[in-house]
Design a protein around this motif. Structure first.
Motif, PDB file in Angstrom:
ATOM      1  N   LYS A 233      37.998  26.568  33.264  1.00  0.00           N
ATOM      2  CA  LYS A 233      38.514  27.358  34.380  1.00  0.00           C
ATOM      3  C   LYS A 233      39.963  27.018  34.700  1.00  0.00           C
ATOM      4  CE  LYS A 233      37.612  26.167  38.596  1.00  0.00           C
ATOM      5  NZ  LYS A 233      36.947  25.890  39.892  1.00  0.00           N
ATOM      6  N   ARG A 234      40.283  25.764  34.833  1.00  0.00           N
ATOM      7  CA  ARG A 234      41.647  25.371  35.214  1.00  0.00           C
ATOM      8  C   ARG A 234      42.657  25.798  34.155  1.00  0.00           C
ATOM      9  NH1 ARG A 234      42.725  19.318  37.175  1.00  0.00           N
ATOM     10  NH2 ARG A 234      41.428  20.160  38.865  1.00  0.00           N
ATOM     11  N   ARG A 237      43.383  29.572  34.564  1.00  0.00           N
ATOM     12  CA  ARG A 237      44.214  29.807  35.756  1.00  0.00           C
ATOM     13  C   ARG A 237      45.663  29.405  35.501  1.00  0.00           C
ATOM     14  NH1 ARG A 237      42.410  30.181  40.870  1.00  0.00           N
ATOM     15  NH2 ARG A 237      43.948  28.631  41.529  1.00  0.00           N
ATOM     16  N   LYS A 241      49.321  31.848  35.193  1.00  0.00           N
ATOM     17  CA  LYS A 241      50.548  31.614  35.950  1.00  0.00           C
ATOM     18  C   LYS A 241      51.725  31.368  35.015  1.00  0.00           C
ATOM     19  CE  LYS A 241      48.192  29.829  40.052  1.00  0.00           C
ATOM     20  NZ  LYS A 241      47.966  28.666  40.940  1.00  0.00           N
ATOM     21  N   VAL A 248      46.659  33.487  41.592  1.00  0.00           N
ATOM     22  CA  VAL A 248      45.340  33.611  40.955  1.00  0.00           C
ATOM     23  C   VAL A 248      44.267  33.153  41.930  1.00  0.00           C
ATOM     24  CG1 VAL A 248      43.871  32.968  39.015  1.00  0.00           C
ATOM     25  CG2 VAL A 248      46.358  33.153  38.678  1.00  0.00           C
ATOM     26  N   THR A 250      40.116  32.707  42.293  1.00  0.00           N
ATOM     27  CA  THR A 250      38.929  32.599  41.436  1.00  0.00           C
ATOM     28  C   THR A 250      37.651  32.677  42.256  1.00  0.00           C
ATOM     29  OG1 THR A 250      40.113  31.280  39.790  1.00  0.00           O
ATOM     30  CG2 THR A 250      37.711  31.148  39.769  1.00  0.00           C
ATOM     31  N   HIS A 268      38.507  35.653  37.694  1.00  0.00           N
ATOM     32  CA  HIS A 268      39.884  35.373  38.095  1.00  0.00           C
ATOM     33  C   HIS A 268      40.581  36.676  38.457  1.00  0.00           C
ATOM     34  CE1 HIS A 268      39.238  31.401  36.398  1.00  0.00           C
ATOM     35  NE2 HIS A 268      38.969  31.939  35.218  1.00  0.00           N
ATOM     36  N   ALA A 270      44.273  37.917  39.186  1.00  0.00           N
ATOM     37  CA  ALA A 270      45.674  37.504  39.067  1.00  0.00           C
ATOM     38  C   ALA A 270      46.585  38.665  39.439  1.00  0.00           C
ATOM     39  CB  ALA A 270      45.961  37.036  37.643  1.00  0.00           C
TER      40      ALA A 270
END
Length: 286
Positions: A233-234, A237, A241, A248, A250, A268, A270
């Motif tokens: 996940k990180r 994200r 960016k 973003v 989530t 997500h 964005a």
């Protein structure tokens, strides 16, 4: 000579999924074409189960897009058409794209059966803007599809293409399986939201930092596989960016992440949020 008849018979044989002698070695973006053979595509809706998915998902994406004031949507991972049809039914202007011809064909048939005609475009995400026309309020990439991109270069390129396909205030909505849980604890999805087919078994067969290989067994005992990249996940994200998206948010299983710390899927959202030059100008004195 029987050669012509033999040749004709060979040409009509349904192709099977193709993997290397060691399937764990097939870790390339382009390999998905060898996975989504027609027989697998024909069974895909058994895995999805449109009715149960609609019930579990509700109007999450419809309400989100309306709240953000979006109308034109590019569905870049149409699959068999579930989200394209839901959005058309809700009144959105939808263009449906996919990199697999069998999927697009099945989506078109599914839509016609429900009273809609899809505007379809065969497109590879890495060259998306070569195939589509115009700019959109929103790009959606759903169904854990982004996981088919195995290289960092392909992921960055695809996100950049999504970004370029959006209007100045556009939004990208992209989902993914909770691979963090799978990588860290070996626990797979509970099938409560996305893959809802009760009679289909979908489970991980192999997981490492560079591959999640899933096995799908259908009621007729047919078995298929998909090789996918386990996205954290990180990482996703941060990548969004870095490509240029400004913000973003989530969600976990259609809720804000703090409400569900162990979801099956992440969504997500964005935003591009690139203001027009005219909007940046201060008011001039009268």
């Amino acid at each position: 000579m029987n050669q012509p008849n033999d040749t004709a018979r060979i040409d009509t044989i349904e192709p099977e999924q193709s993997y290397a002698d060691n399937p764990l070695e097939d870790r390339s973006t382009d390999h998905y074409q060898a996975e989504y053979v027609q027989s697998f595509v024909e069974k895909w809706d058994e895995l999805i189960d449109w009715d149960r998915r609609e019930s579990s998902e509700g109007k999450f994406f419809i309400d989100l897009l309306r709240r953000l004031g979006k109308r034109s949507v590019l569905d870049v991972a149409t699959g068999t058409g579930f989200h394209s049809v839901q959005l058309l039914r809700a009144g959105f202007d939808v263009t449906s794209a996919d990199g697999n011809a069998e999927m697009l064909s099945k989506a078109f048939i599914n839509a016609r059966r429900r009273g809609f005609v899809l505007r379809t475009v065969p497109a590879d995400w890495r060259w998306l803007n070569r195939d589509i026309v115009g700019r959109y309020d929103a790009v959606i990439c759903l169904g854990n599809s982004f996981t088919h991109l195995f290289s960092e270069r392909d992921r960055r390129r695809a996100l950049a293409e999504f970004y370029a396909a959006l209007r100045h205030d556009g939004v990208l909505i992209l989902d993914q399986r909770n691979y963090d849980r799978l990588l860290d604890s070996g626990v797979a999805t509970k099938h409560a939201y996305y893959y809802c087919g009760e009679a289909v078994r979908a489970e991980p067969e192999h997981v490492d930092d560079g591959l999640a290989r899933f096995r799908y067994e259908f009621p007729d005992k047919s078995v298929y596989h998909l090789n996918m990249f386990p996205l954290r996940k990180r990482y996703v994200r941060n990548l969004m960016k870095e490509v240029g998206f400004q913000d973003v948010t989530t969600y976990g299983d259609f809720q804000e992440t703090h409400a569900n710390l162990d979801p099956d899927f992440f969504v997500h959202v964005a935003t591009k949020e690139f203001a027009n030059e005219d909007e940046d100008q201060p008011e001039q004195p009268a």
